[in-house]
Write a protein that holds these residues in place. Structure first.
Motif, PDB file in Angstrom:
ATOM      1  N   ALA A   1      26.433  33.541  29.975  1.00  0.00           N
ATOM      2  CA  ALA A   1      26.246  32.845  28.690  1.00  0.00           C
ATOM      3  C   ALA A   1      27.180  31.639  28.583  1.00  0.00           C
ATOM      4  N   ASN A   2      28.443  31.816  28.951  1.00  0.00           N
ATOM      5  CA  ASN A   2      29.409  30.716  28.867  1.00  0.00           C
ATOM      6  C   ASN A   2      29.058  29.572  29.818  1.00  0.00           C
TER       7      ASN A   2
ATOM      8  N   ASP B   1      28.930  33.376  41.674  1.00  0.00           N
ATOM      9  CA  ASP B   1      30.090  34.248  41.482  1.00  0.00           C
ATOM     10  C   ASP B   1      30.340  34.991  42.795  1.00  0.00           C
ATOM     11  N   VAL B   2      31.558  35.493  42.998  1.00  0.00           N
ATOM     12  CA  VAL B   2      31.862  36.229  44.229  1.00  0.00           C
ATOM     13  C   VAL B   2      31.737  37.733  44.028  1.00  0.00           C
TER      14      VAL B   2
ATOM     15  N   SER C   1      37.363  34.701  40.471  1.00  0.00           N
ATOM     16  CA  SER C   1      38.693  34.997  39.944  1.00  0.00           C
ATOM     17  C   SER C   1      39.706  35.056  41.083  1.00  0.00           C
ATOM     18  N   LYS C   2      39.212  35.048  42.321  1.00  0.00           N
ATOM     19  CA  LYS C   2      40.100  35.066  43.500  1.00  0.00           C
ATOM     20  C   LYS C   2      40.684  33.672  43.692  1.00  0.00           C
ATOM     21  N   SER C   3      42.011  33.578  43.570  1.00  0.00           N
ATOM     22  CA  SER C   3      42.639  32.258  43.570  1.00  0.00           C
ATOM     23  C   SER C   3      43.432  31.948  44.841  1.00  0.00           C
TER      24      SER C   3
ATOM     25  N   VAL D   1      38.153  28.265  40.467  1.00  0.00           N
ATOM     26  CA  VAL D   1      38.819  29.510  40.080  1.00  0.00           C
ATOM     27  C   VAL D   1      38.612  29.746  38.583  1.00  0.00           C
ATOM     28  N   LYS D   2      38.241  30.987  38.221  1.00  0.00           N
ATOM     29  CA  LYS D   2      38.090  31.371  36.815  1.00  0.00           C
ATOM     30  C   LYS D   2      39.463  31.445  36.174  1.00  0.00           C
ATOM     31  N   PRO D   3      39.608  31.170  34.886  1.00  0.00           N
ATOM     32  CA  PRO D   3      38.557  30.765  33.959  1.00  0.00           C
ATOM     33  C   PRO D   3      38.093  29.331  34.237  1.00  0.00           C
ATOM     34  N   VAL D   4      36.798  29.121  34.095  1.00  0.00           N
ATOM     35  CA  VAL D   4      36.175  27.840  34.424  1.00  0.00           C
ATOM     36  C   VAL D   4      36.392  26.838  33.297  1.00  0.00           C
TER      37      VAL D   4
END
Length: 121
Positions: free
Chosen positions: A15-16, A52-53, A83-85, A103-106
């Motif tokens: 959604a985001n 997404d991963v 989210s893996k940075s 990297v999340k947050p986007v």
């Protein structure tokens, strides 16, 4: 209007990201799994895939590898979101065929810049 295949198993993230992309003039098609992303990419022929991963079943790295090596999908650029940075995660994504890594947050500005960049490359 450029078409984006958005692949994520999280309804909140979908959604985001959809809101960010549509606000910036993109048409969005969704897939909730790596397997469905491969199927939809062949049918929908998107201009770019946002992947997404961490997903159940086939993860984003596996789906990226399959898509980047597929006869019908190898020319579709893939932007991995994770989210893996760690730098090793980014390098692994690129080795699988991704063109960009976020990297999340986007951040909306980063997403739009990278998506537009791979489309025009």
């Amino acid at each position: 209007m450029p078409r984006v295949l958005l692949v994520d198993d999280s309804p909140t993230d979908i959604a985001n990201l959809r809101k960010m992309l549509e606000k910036n003039g993109f048409e969005v098609v969704e897939a909730l799994t790596g397997e469905s992303a491969i199927e939809k990419a062949g049918v929908e022929k998107p201009d770019v895939i946002v992947m997404d991963v961490v997903m159940p079943g086939m993860n984003g790295f596996q789906a990226t590898r399959t898509l980047s090596r597929g006869a019908e999908t190898s020319n579709i650029p893939i932007v991995v979101i994770s989210s893996k940075s760690q730098e090793t995660d980014k390098l692994w994504a690129m080795r699988q065929g991704a063109r960009e890594y976020i990297v999340k947050p986007v951040k909306e500005s980063e997403l739009i810049t990278k998506v537009n960049g791979v489309i025009s490359a």
